[in-house]
Design an enzyme around this catalytic site. Structure first.
Site, short mmCIF file in Angstrom:
data_model
loop_
_atom_site.label_atom_id
_atom_site.label_comp_id
_atom_site.label_asym_id
_atom_site.label_seq_id
_atom_site.Cartn_x
_atom_site.Cartn_y
_atom_site.Cartn_z
CD GLU A 5 -127.27 -43.19 26.89
OE1 GLU A 5 -128.98 -42.16 26.91
OE2 GLU A 5 -127.30 -42.89 25.80
CE1 TYR A 37 -129.71 -45.69 26.41
CE2 TYR A 37 -132.10 -46.33 28.26
CZ TYR A 37 -130.97 -45.38 27.55
OH TYR A 37 -131.14 -43.74 27.67
#
Ligand code: GDP
Ligand code: MN
Length: 394
Positions: A189, A101
């Site tokens: 993101e 991530y």
């Protein structure tokens, strides 16, 4: 404004972030043609502005163009969390060895952009944040310096990334930061940032949110807005330049200026009431705008009273009052309305409001008086009845 995955990834590519080859399809036939062109197994991905598409069945692997067509047909007939799927992204499938991530957002308490990384990326990052927050590594970015290479390496080391991938990870993190900053994003993101054979890194999913207040600087991004994905209230509010956020109280608020709107909500709560919304009507108060604001407020069935708090400055109170009367003709309030109108020509403004017909209208001079009255009319809290009450007009 949220960007779709395919839009986010196209943006990422401009900043040197590696993304899979792929294209958007609106029909099963198109999906088949794209899969054929790619000549490899593909993933067919629903393009809707909700998270957790994978878990909801909106992301599936197809080994052949025929299979891509079938799967696209199924996904294009799905509704994910209330939103119909109108487009699918057909991407070359990746062989995933690990899911990382990487994200950037604003830490409002610190008043800084924060970069976050985790080795536990993929579909359960919210769960990771809740149950094992130590698996998320953060660095705080100084606005005058931007994200520094050593900070990107701190992230890479912090998530235990293999050294052979540090250079590539750093380049991706710096690219993501430039993308975030240059486009006035509030979130950028990559989840998952996949480790694929090589080893190499590949951004398999992207999510970008652009600050609405900065969209005027980015006409190309503003043009990407997908109106199908807005709720009717959001669309209506945006059309009239009104900032509206629905809350769970029962006193509707219509105020000019964000600061005054927040102060109004605070005072309602101070007297034991609960605001049903935040609403900044913006500059001016034309009849159309007041009517639009009234429609937005009344679209919430919980609203039991409305408090209008307008400070007449450049837009004089008499104009505002005339706007309100015209608006009440367009949208008749079904609940009592308390108006506090102060500023330039306030006496004239209040005199004009006396002419209102068919609406339970109360006028107040101070904000305290207005808030207490609204709380009393909404029927909860402890609004004082000791104030010399503005009389009701029918
Ligand atoms: P989200 O569920 O909306 O966040 O959608 P993502 O694009 O993140 O996809 C969810 C999951 O699908 C990922 O975490 C991967 O596990 C899987 N996935 C996505 N793309 C691929 C791919 O190209 N190959 C494989 N094998 N899995 C993928
Ligand atoms: Mn994802």
């Amino acid at each position: 404004m949220k960007l779709h995955e395919f839009q986010s990834k196209q943006l990422f590519a401009r900043y040197g972030i590696p993304i899979p080859r792929g294209k958007v399809a609106t029909s099963p036939e198109e999906a088949r043609a794209i899969a054929k062109e790619l000549g490899k197994p593909v993933v067919v991905k629903a393009q809707v502005l909700v998270g957790g598409r994978g878990k909801a069945g909106g992301i599936r692997l197809a080994r052949t163009p025929e299979e891509a067509e079938q799967i696209a047909e199924q996904i294009l007939s799905m509704t994910l969390k209330g939103l119909p799927v109108r487009r699918v992204l057909v991407d070359e499938a990746a062989e995933i060895q690990a899911e990382l991530y990487l994200g950037l957002t604003i830490d409002r308490a610190r008043r800084r952009v924060v970069a976050m990384a985790s080795s536990a990326g993929g579909v359960d990052i919210e769960e990771v944040a809740r149950t094992t927050p130590e698996k998320i590594v953060r660095v705080i970015i100084e606005p005058e310096l931007g994200l520094r290479e050593y900070q990107a390496r701190t992230l890479a080391a912090g998530i235990g990334l293999d050294r052979s991938l540090w250079a590539s990870f750093t380049q991706i993190a710096l690219g993501l930061y430039r993308c975030f900053e240059e486009n006035d994003a509030t979130l950028a993101e990559i989840n998952p940032l996949a480790v694929v054979p090589g080893p190499a890194l590949l951004a398999l999913d992207g999510k970008v949110i652009i600050d609405d207040n900065a969209l005027f600087r980015h006409p190309d991004l503003a043009a990407m807005r997908d109106e199908d994905e807005e709720t009717p209230t959001e669309r209506e509010a945006r059309k009239y330049g009104i900032s509206y956020v629905q809350l769970d109280g029962n006193i509707g608020c219509m105020v000019n200026g964000a600061g005054l709107a927040m102060a109004t909500m605070d005072i309602i709560q101070l007297y034991g009431g609960r605001p049903a919304n935040f609403l900044d009507i913006g500059g001016g108060a034309s009849a159309e705008r007041v009517a639009a604001a009234m429609r937005l407020i009344l679209s919430d069935p919980n609203v039991k009273a409305v408090l209008i708090n307008i400070f007449g400055g450049i837009t004089r109170c008499d104009e505002v009052a005339r706007g309100m009367l015209a608006a009440f003709e367009m949208v008749r309030p079904r609940v009592p309305v308390v108006v506090r109108l102060v500023g330039t020509n306030e006496a004239e403004g209040r005199a004009i409001l006396q002419q209102a017909q068919g609406v339970a209208l109360y006028t107040a001079t101070t904000l305290v008086e207005a808030a207490q009255q609204a709380v009393r009319l909404a029927g909860d809290g402890h609004g004082s009845s000791a104030i010399s009450g503005p009389e009701q007009r029918q």
